[in-house]
Scaffold this motif. Sequence first.
Motif, PDB file in Angstrom:
ATOM      1  N   MET A   1       0.857  -1.197   0.000  1.00  0.00           N
ATOM      2  CA  MET A   1       0.000   0.000   0.000  1.00  0.00           C
ATOM      3  C   MET A   1       0.890   1.243   0.000  1.00  0.00           C
ATOM      4  SD  MET A   1      -3.197   1.224   0.325  1.00  0.00           S
ATOM      5  CE  MET A   1      -3.857   2.848   0.704  1.00  0.00           C
ATOM      6  N   VAL A   2       0.736   2.049  -1.010  1.00  0.00           N
ATOM      7  CA  VAL A   2       1.535   3.271  -1.109  1.00  0.00           C
ATOM      8  C   VAL A   2       1.018   4.313  -0.127  1.00  0.00           C
ATOM      9  CG1 VAL A   2       2.114   5.209  -2.597  1.00  0.00           C
ATOM     10  CG2 VAL A   2       2.181   2.887  -3.501  1.00  0.00           C
ATOM     11  N   SER A   3       1.926   4.831   0.685  1.00  0.00           N
ATOM     12  CA  SER A   3       1.518   5.835   1.660  1.00  0.00           C
ATOM     13  C   SER A   3       1.622   7.239   1.077  1.00  0.00           C
ATOM     14  CB  SER A   3       2.400   5.748   2.904  1.00  0.00           C
ATOM     15  OG  SER A   3       2.086   6.807   3.782  1.00  0.00           O
ATOM     16  N   GLU A   4       0.655   8.069   1.413  1.00  0.00           N
ATOM     17  CA  GLU A   4       0.717   9.484   1.053  1.00  0.00           C
ATOM     18  C   GLU A   4       0.888  10.326   2.307  1.00  0.00           C
ATOM     19  OE1 GLU A   4      -2.911   9.854  -1.136  1.00  0.00           O
ATOM     20  OE2 GLU A   4      -2.030   9.059  -2.970  1.00  0.00           O
ATOM     21  N   VAL A   5       1.388   9.665   3.366  1.00  0.00           N
ATOM     22  CA  VAL A   5       1.625  10.363   4.634  1.00  0.00           C
ATOM     23  C   VAL A   5       3.132  10.456   4.862  1.00  0.00           C
ATOM     24  CG1 VAL A   5       1.276  10.301   7.126  1.00  0.00           C
ATOM     25  CG2 VAL A   5      -0.516   9.458   5.599  1.00  0.00           C
ATOM     26  N   PRO A   6       3.656  11.677   4.957  1.00  0.00           N
ATOM     27  CA  PRO A   6       5.098  11.825   5.162  1.00  0.00           C
ATOM     28  C   PRO A   6       5.457  11.680   6.639  1.00  0.00           C
ATOM     29  CG  PRO A   6       4.072  13.975   5.033  1.00  0.00           C
ATOM     30  CD  PRO A   6       2.960  12.962   4.864  1.00  0.00           C
ATOM     31  N   THR A   7       6.636  11.108   6.890  1.00  0.00           N
ATOM     32  CA  THR A   7       7.124  11.062   8.265  1.00  0.00           C
ATOM     33  C   THR A   7       8.313  11.989   8.458  1.00  0.00           C
ATOM     34  OG1 THR A   7       8.512   9.160   7.748  1.00  0.00           O
ATOM     35  CG2 THR A   7       6.320   8.699   8.622  1.00  0.00           C
ATOM     36  N   ALA A   8       8.958  12.393   7.362  1.00  0.00           N
ATOM     37  CA  ALA A   8      10.083  13.323   7.465  1.00  0.00           C
ATOM     38  C   ALA A   8      10.252  14.062   6.153  1.00  0.00           C
ATOM     39  CB  ALA A   8      11.365  12.574   7.809  1.00  0.00           C
ATOM     40  N   VAL A   9      10.575  15.343   6.255  1.00  0.00           N
ATOM     41  CA  VAL A   9      10.838  16.172   5.083  1.00  0.00           C
ATOM     42  C   VAL A   9      12.156  16.883   5.320  1.00  0.00           C
ATOM     43  CG1 VAL A   9      10.085  18.142   3.695  1.00  0.00           C
ATOM     44  CG2 VAL A   9       8.395  16.534   4.581  1.00  0.00           C
ATOM     45  N   LYS A  10      13.065  16.742   4.379  1.00  0.00           N
ATOM     46  CA  LYS A  10      14.385  17.333   4.552  1.00  0.00           C
ATOM     47  C   LYS A  10      14.780  18.045   3.278  1.00  0.00           C
ATOM     48  CE  LYS A  10      18.186  14.832   5.181  1.00  0.00           C
ATOM     49  NZ  LYS A  10      18.946  13.671   5.675  1.00  0.00           N
ATOM     50  N   LEU A  11      15.130  19.330   3.411  1.00  0.00           N
ATOM     51  CA  LEU A  11      15.592  20.087   2.247  1.00  0.00           C
ATOM     52  C   LEU A  11      17.093  20.302   2.373  1.00  0.00           C
ATOM     53  CD1 LEU A  11      15.024  21.770  -0.317  1.00  0.00           C
ATOM     54  CD2 LEU A  11      14.749  23.755   1.180  1.00  0.00           C
ATOM     55  N   ASN A  12      17.819  19.879   1.354  1.00  0.00           N
ATOM     56  CA  ASN A  12      19.252  20.150   1.277  1.00  0.00           C
ATOM     57  C   ASN A  12      19.438  21.320   0.311  1.00  0.00           C
ATOM     58  OD1 ASN A  12      21.996  20.196   0.572  1.00  0.00           O
ATOM     59  ND2 ASN A  12      22.222  18.006   0.939  1.00  0.00           N
ATOM     60  N   VAL A  13      19.616  22.511   0.877  1.00  0.00           N
ATOM     61  CA  VAL A  13      19.672  23.708   0.038  1.00  0.00           C
ATOM     62  C   VAL A  13      20.910  23.675  -0.854  1.00  0.00           C
ATOM     63  CG1 VAL A  13      19.857  26.228   0.047  1.00  0.00           C
ATOM     64  CG2 VAL A  13      18.341  25.084   1.673  1.00  0.00           C
ATOM     65  N   ALA A  14      22.038  23.220  -0.313  1.00  0.00           N
ATOM     66  CA  ALA A  14      23.281  23.210  -1.086  1.00  0.00           C
ATOM     67  C   ALA A  14      23.145  22.331  -2.324  1.00  0.00           C
ATOM     68  CB  ALA A  14      24.434  22.737  -0.213  1.00  0.00           C
ATOM     69  N   ALA A  15      22.470  21.200  -2.172  1.00  0.00           N
ATOM     70  CA  ALA A  15      22.315  20.280  -3.295  1.00  0.00           C
ATOM     71  C   ALA A  15      21.023  20.517  -4.054  1.00  0.00           C
ATOM     72  CB  ALA A  15      22.343  18.842  -2.789  1.00  0.00           C
ATOM     73  N   SER A  16      20.187  21.454  -3.570  1.00  0.00           N
ATOM     74  CA  SER A  16      18.878  21.701  -4.171  1.00  0.00           C
ATOM     75  C   SER A  16      18.092  20.399  -4.320  1.00  0.00           C
ATOM     76  CB  SER A  16      19.015  22.397  -5.530  1.00  0.00           C
ATOM     77  OG  SER A  16      17.709  22.680  -6.044  1.00  0.00           O
ATOM     78  N   THR A  17      18.011  19.675  -3.208  1.00  0.00           N
ATOM     79  CA  THR A  17      17.322  18.389  -3.228  1.00  0.00           C
ATOM     80  C   THR A  17      16.375  18.284  -2.042  1.00  0.00           C
ATOM     81  OG1 THR A  17      19.294  17.397  -4.198  1.00  0.00           O
ATOM     82  CG2 THR A  17      17.651  15.897  -3.303  1.00  0.00           C
ATOM     83  N   LEU A  18      15.159  17.907  -2.328  1.00  0.00           N
ATOM     84  CA  LEU A  18      14.173  17.662  -1.280  1.00  0.00           C
ATOM     85  C   LEU A  18      14.044  16.153  -1.080  1.00  0.00           C
ATOM     86  CD1 LEU A  18      11.775  19.002   0.456  1.00  0.00           C
ATOM     87  CD2 LEU A  18      10.319  18.042  -1.335  1.00  0.00           C
ATOM     88  N   GLN A  19      14.027  15.754   0.181  1.00  0.00           N
ATOM     89  CA  GLN A  19      13.852  14.333   0.476  1.00  0.00           C
ATOM     90  C   GLN A  19      12.642  14.145   1.376  1.00  0.00           C
ATOM     91  OE1 GLN A  19      17.367  11.884   1.397  1.00  0.00           O
ATOM     92  NE2 GLN A  19      16.303  11.171   3.220  1.00  0.00           N
ATOM     93  N   ILE A  20      11.764  13.246   0.984  1.00  0.00           N
ATOM     94  CA  ILE A  20      10.589  12.943   1.800  1.00  0.00           C
ATOM     95  C   ILE A  20      10.610  11.460   2.134  1.00  0.00           C
ATOM     96  CG2 ILE A  20       8.064  12.868   1.920  1.00  0.00           C
ATOM     97  CD1 ILE A  20       7.950  15.158  -0.062  1.00  0.00           C
ATOM     98  N   THR A  21      10.475  11.156   3.423  1.00  0.00           N
ATOM     99  CA  THR A  21      10.311   9.778   3.858  1.00  0.00           C
ATOM    100  C   THR A  21       8.831   9.571   4.148  1.00  0.00           C
ATOM    101  OG1 THR A  21      12.503   9.841   4.869  1.00  0.00           O
ATOM    102  CG2 THR A  21      11.049   8.014   5.506  1.00  0.00           C
ATOM    103  N   TRP A  22       8.273   8.507   3.571  1.00  0.00           N
ATOM    104  CA  TRP A  22       6.844   8.237   3.704  1.00  0.00           C
ATOM    105  C   TRP A  22       6.597   7.183   4.774  1.00  0.00           C
ATOM    106  CZ3 TRP A  22       4.063  11.655   0.929  1.00  0.00           C
ATOM    107  CH2 TRP A  22       4.697  12.270  -0.170  1.00  0.00           C
ATOM    108  N   ALA A  23       5.353   7.131   5.235  1.00  0.00           N
ATOM    109  CA  ALA A  23       4.997   6.214   6.324  1.00  0.00           C
ATOM    110  C   ALA A  23       5.208   4.752   5.949  1.00  0.00           C
ATOM    111  CB  ALA A  23       3.553   6.443   6.755  1.00  0.00           C
ATOM    112  N   ASP A  24       5.218   4.439   4.649  1.00  0.00           N
ATOM    113  CA  ASP A  24       5.464   3.055   4.230  1.00  0.00           C
ATOM    114  C   ASP A  24       6.960   2.746   4.107  1.00  0.00           C
ATOM    115  OD1 ASP A  24       6.147   4.435   1.961  1.00  0.00           O
ATOM    116  OD2 ASP A  24       4.607   3.576   0.691  1.00  0.00           O
ATOM    117  N   GLY A  25       7.814   3.721   4.483  1.00  0.00           N
ATOM    118  CA  GLY A  25       9.251   3.491   4.459  1.00  0.00           C
ATOM    119  C   GLY A  25       9.925   3.940   3.176  1.00  0.00           C
ATOM    120  N   HIS A  26       9.134   4.259   2.160  1.00  0.00           N
ATOM    121  CA  HIS A  26       9.715   4.696   0.888  1.00  0.00           C
ATOM    122  C   HIS A  26      10.326   6.088   1.050  1.00  0.00           C
ATOM    123  CE1 HIS A  26      10.162   4.470  -3.470  1.00  0.00           C
ATOM    124  NE2 HIS A  26       9.818   5.754  -3.515  1.00  0.00           N
ATOM    125  N   VAL A  27      11.458   6.299   0.390  1.00  0.00           N
ATOM    126  CA  VAL A  27      12.117   7.602   0.409  1.00  0.00           C
ATOM    127  C   VAL A  27      12.086   8.175  -1.002  1.00  0.00           C
ATOM    128  CG1 VAL A  27      14.278   8.844   0.837  1.00  0.00           C
ATOM    129  CG2 VAL A  27      13.596   6.954   2.340  1.00  0.00           C
TER     130      VAL A  27
END
Length: 120
Positions: free
Chosen positions: A1-27
């Motif tokens: 089941m694909v989760s649409e609930v985030p557990t963590a949001v991290k912005l790396n400004v230097a790399a211009s990369t957003l990372q979201i970890t979802w409740a199902d463990g997917h990053v």
Amino acid sequence: MVSEVPTAVKLNVAASTLQITWADGHVSRYAGAYLRHICPCAGCRGHAPGERPPPTWEQVQACVVRHVEAVGSYALQFTLSDQHGTGIYTWPYLRRCCPSDHPELDDLGRPLSANNAPSE
Ligand SMILES: [Zn+2]
């Protein structure tokens, strides 16, 4: 089941990369330019006659993300280097746009065809 609930949001400004970890463990990881490319605002996504077409990858590939903020508990909004900031990126939209679900994109959302295009 694909989760649409985030557990963590991290912005790396230097790399211009957003990372979201979802409740199902997917990053999911998103390049700033990719976030600009998929901007869901009406101006970028509208299909009414006379409206501008969505930006092409070539137009946005230099764009970087400078800041991220939450919109209530349902979405994110970004400050992008090209001053465009009207898009509201809901969690389901971000999950759906996860680059790993799109074989035509690399792991940050950059089109593989653009990177691999044969030079003439
Ligand atoms: Zn937009």
